[in-house]
Design a protein around this motif. Structure first.
Motif, PDB file in Angstrom:
ATOM      1  N   ASN A 160       0.821  -1.214   0.000  1.00  0.00           N
ATOM      2  CA  ASN A 160       0.000   0.000   0.000  1.00  0.00           C
ATOM      3  C   ASN A 160       0.851   1.259   0.000  1.00  0.00           C
ATOM      4  O   ASN A 160       0.535   2.232  -0.683  1.00  0.00           O
ATOM      5  CB  ASN A 160      -0.959   0.002   1.188  1.00  0.00           C
ATOM      6  N   ALA A 161       1.935   1.267   0.774  1.00  0.00           N
ATOM      7  CA  ALA A 161       2.817   2.437   0.811  1.00  0.00           C
ATOM      8  C   ALA A 161       3.455   2.677  -0.554  1.00  0.00           C
ATOM      9  O   ALA A 161       3.545   3.822  -1.019  1.00  0.00           O
ATOM     10  CB  ALA A 161       3.890   2.250   1.879  1.00  0.00           C
ATOM     11  N   THR A 162       3.876   1.608  -1.218  1.00  0.00           N
ATOM     12  CA  THR A 162       4.476   1.737  -2.544  1.00  0.00           C
ATOM     13  C   THR A 162       3.447   2.253  -3.540  1.00  0.00           C
ATOM     14  O   THR A 162       3.732   3.149  -4.337  1.00  0.00           O
ATOM     15  CB  THR A 162       5.039   0.379  -3.012  1.00  0.00           C
ATOM     16  N   MET A 163       2.233   1.704  -3.477  1.00  0.00           N
ATOM     17  CA  MET A 163       1.191   2.149  -4.392  1.00  0.00           C
ATOM     18  C   MET A 163       0.879   3.628  -4.175  1.00  0.00           C
ATOM     19  O   MET A 163       0.804   4.401  -5.135  1.00  0.00           O
ATOM     20  CB  MET A 163      -0.086   1.342  -4.210  1.00  0.00           C
ATOM     21  N   LYS A 164       0.730   4.034  -2.931  1.00  0.00           N
ATOM     22  CA  LYS A 164       0.437   5.442  -2.660  1.00  0.00           C
ATOM     23  C   LYS A 164       1.558   6.340  -3.172  1.00  0.00           C
ATOM     24  O   LYS A 164       1.295   7.384  -3.774  1.00  0.00           O
ATOM     25  CB  LYS A 164       0.242   5.654  -1.160  1.00  0.00           C
ATOM     26  N   ARG A 165       2.784   5.940  -2.922  1.00  0.00           N
ATOM     27  CA  ARG A 165       3.926   6.755  -3.347  1.00  0.00           C
ATOM     28  C   ARG A 165       3.991   6.855  -4.868  1.00  0.00           C
ATOM     29  O   ARG A 165       4.224   7.923  -5.422  1.00  0.00           O
ATOM     30  CB  ARG A 165       5.220   6.170  -2.785  1.00  0.00           C
ATOM     31  N   GLU A 166       3.767   5.746  -5.571  1.00  0.00           N
ATOM     32  CA  GLU A 166       3.936   5.732  -7.020  1.00  0.00           C
ATOM     33  C   GLU A 166       2.700   6.186  -7.784  1.00  0.00           C
ATOM     34  O   GLU A 166       2.825   6.722  -8.882  1.00  0.00           O
ATOM     35  CB  GLU A 166       4.365   4.343  -7.483  1.00  0.00           C
ATOM     36  N   VAL A 167       1.508   5.986  -7.232  1.00  0.00           N
ATOM     37  CA  VAL A 167       0.290   6.401  -7.932  1.00  0.00           C
ATOM     38  C   VAL A 167      -0.060   7.845  -7.587  1.00  0.00           C
ATOM     39  O   VAL A 167      -0.349   8.653  -8.462  1.00  0.00           O
ATOM     40  CB  VAL A 167      -0.903   5.475  -7.602  1.00  0.00           C
ATOM     41  N   LEU A 168      -0.016   8.175  -6.318  1.00  0.00           N
ATOM     42  CA  LEU A 168      -0.429   9.517  -5.918  1.00  0.00           C
ATOM     43  C   LEU A 168       0.617  10.572  -6.233  1.00  0.00           C
ATOM     44  O   LEU A 168       0.283  11.702  -6.565  1.00  0.00           O
ATOM     45  CB  LEU A 168      -0.748   9.552  -4.421  1.00  0.00           C
ATOM     46  N   ARG A 169       1.884  10.196  -6.084  1.00  0.00           N
ATOM     47  CA  ARG A 169       2.987  11.137  -6.270  1.00  0.00           C
ATOM     48  C   ARG A 169       2.672  12.424  -5.534  1.00  0.00           C
ATOM     49  O   ARG A 169       2.534  12.418  -4.342  1.00  0.00           O
ATOM     50  CB  ARG A 169       3.265  11.346  -7.748  1.00  0.00           C
ATOM     51  N   ASP A 170       2.531  13.525  -6.242  1.00  0.00           N
ATOM     52  CA  ASP A 170       2.235  14.808  -5.593  1.00  0.00           C
ATOM     53  C   ASP A 170       0.763  15.191  -5.691  1.00  0.00           C
ATOM     54  O   ASP A 170       0.389  16.285  -5.310  1.00  0.00           O
ATOM     55  CB  ASP A 170       3.098  15.916  -6.225  1.00  0.00           C
ATOM     56  N   ARG A 171      -0.051  14.276  -6.209  1.00  0.00           N
ATOM     57  CA  ARG A 171      -1.476  14.580  -6.380  1.00  0.00           C
ATOM     58  C   ARG A 171      -2.210  14.452  -5.063  1.00  0.00           C
ATOM     59  O   ARG A 171      -1.998  13.528  -4.303  1.00  0.00           O
ATOM     60  CB  ARG A 171      -2.093  13.637  -7.396  1.00  0.00           C
ATOM     61  N   LYS A 172      -3.114  15.331  -4.827  1.00  0.00           N
ATOM     62  CA  LYS A 172      -3.942  15.268  -3.627  1.00  0.00           C
ATOM     63  C   LYS A 172      -5.290  14.616  -3.924  1.00  0.00           C
ATOM     64  O   LYS A 172      -5.836  13.921  -3.111  1.00  0.00           O
ATOM     65  CB  LYS A 172      -4.169  16.680  -3.072  1.00  0.00           C
ATOM     66  N   VAL A 173      -5.828  14.870  -5.135  1.00  0.00           N
ATOM     67  CA  VAL A 173      -7.137  14.323  -5.504  1.00  0.00           C
ATOM     68  C   VAL A 173      -7.132  13.915  -6.979  1.00  0.00           C
ATOM     69  O   VAL A 173      -6.320  14.385  -7.763  1.00  0.00           O
ATOM     70  CB  VAL A 173      -8.274  15.347  -5.279  1.00  0.00           C
ATOM     71  N   PHE A 174      -8.058  13.044  -7.326  1.00  0.00           N
ATOM     72  CA  PHE A 174      -8.289  12.668  -8.715  1.00  0.00           C
ATOM     73  C   PHE A 174      -9.531  13.415  -9.199  1.00  0.00           C
ATOM     74  O   PHE A 174     -10.357  13.853  -8.397  1.00  0.00           O
ATOM     75  CB  PHE A 174      -8.508  11.158  -8.836  1.00  0.00           C
ATOM     76  N   ALA A 175      -9.683  13.517 -10.505  1.00  0.00           N
ATOM     77  CA  ALA A 175     -10.826  14.227 -11.075  1.00  0.00           C
ATOM     78  C   ALA A 175     -12.144  13.551 -10.689  1.00  0.00           C
ATOM     79  O   ALA A 175     -13.152  14.217 -10.463  1.00  0.00           O
ATOM     80  CB  ALA A 175     -10.693  14.309 -12.592  1.00  0.00           C
ATOM     81  N   ASN A 176     -12.117  12.208 -10.589  1.00  0.00           N
ATOM     82  CA  ASN A 176     -13.328  11.468 -10.221  1.00  0.00           C
ATOM     83  C   ASN A 176     -12.911  10.065  -9.773  1.00  0.00           C
ATOM     84  O   ASN A 176     -11.773   9.642  -9.997  1.00  0.00           O
ATOM     85  CB  ASN A 176     -14.312  11.417 -11.399  1.00  0.00           C
ATOM     86  N   PRO A 177     -13.818   9.311  -9.130  1.00  0.00           N
ATOM     87  CA  PRO A 177     -13.483   7.970  -8.652  1.00  0.00           C
ATOM     88  C   PRO A 177     -13.050   7.009  -9.757  1.00  0.00           C
ATOM     89  O   PRO A 177     -12.178   6.176  -9.546  1.00  0.00           O
ATOM     90  CB  PRO A 177     -14.773   7.482  -7.988  1.00  0.00           C
ATOM     91  N   LEU A 178     -13.644   7.143 -10.942  1.00  0.00           N
ATOM     92  CA  LEU A 178     -13.271   6.262 -12.045  1.00  0.00           C
ATOM     93  C   LEU A 178     -11.810   6.458 -12.432  1.00  0.00           C
ATOM     94  O   LEU A 178     -11.073   5.486 -12.631  1.00  0.00           O
ATOM     95  CB  LEU A 178     -14.178   6.500 -13.260  1.00  0.00           C
ATOM     96  N   GLN A 179     -11.353   7.695 -12.518  1.00  0.00           N
ATOM     97  CA  GLN A 179      -9.956   7.967 -12.851  1.00  0.00           C
ATOM     98  C   GLN A 179      -9.022   7.371 -11.799  1.00  0.00           C
ATOM     99  O   GLN A 179      -7.994   6.779 -12.137  1.00  0.00           O
ATOM    100  CB  GLN A 179      -9.702   9.472 -12.970  1.00  0.00           C
TER     101      GLN A 179
END
Length: 98
Positions: free
Chosen positions: A39-58
């Motif tokens: 989970n930590a790896t996924m958060k680090r690599e998927v979220l990067r510097d993003r705080k939110v996504f445009a929508n749940p599907l994205q």
């Protein structure tokens, strides 16, 4: 810190509140270290510097895309810096999934 959750003071507080403590042993299926690392790896690599996504599907699409890459192309230290798919294909002891 895990020592906090095994301390006598924490145990006493749980008893007063009527809370049943539960803690798995290291190396058992109840050990969360592997899931937490994933989970930590996924958060680090998927979220990067993003705080939110445009929508749940994205968000779901990006997590799915990352999971595919994680299992097929991303290099892992536990298997000699090769992707798990390559490691499994070279293995003589692992059976291929049907």
């Amino acid at each position: 810190e895990s020592a906090v959750y095994t301390s006598a003071a924490f145990n006493s507080c749980c008893q007063v509140l009527g809370v049943t403590q539960s803690m798995g042993a290291v190396g058992t299926s109840a050990d969360n270290a592997m899931a937490e690392s994933f989970n930590a790896t996924m958060k680090r690599e998927v979220l990067r510097d993003r705080k939110v996504f445009a929508n749940p599907l994205q968000c779901r699409q990006e997590v799915f895309r990352w999971c595919i890459r994680y299992n097929t192309r991303r290099r892992h230290s536990w298997c000699g810096q090769i992707p798990p798919d390559v490691f499994e294909s070279r293995s003589t002891t692992l059976n291929k999934a049907a």
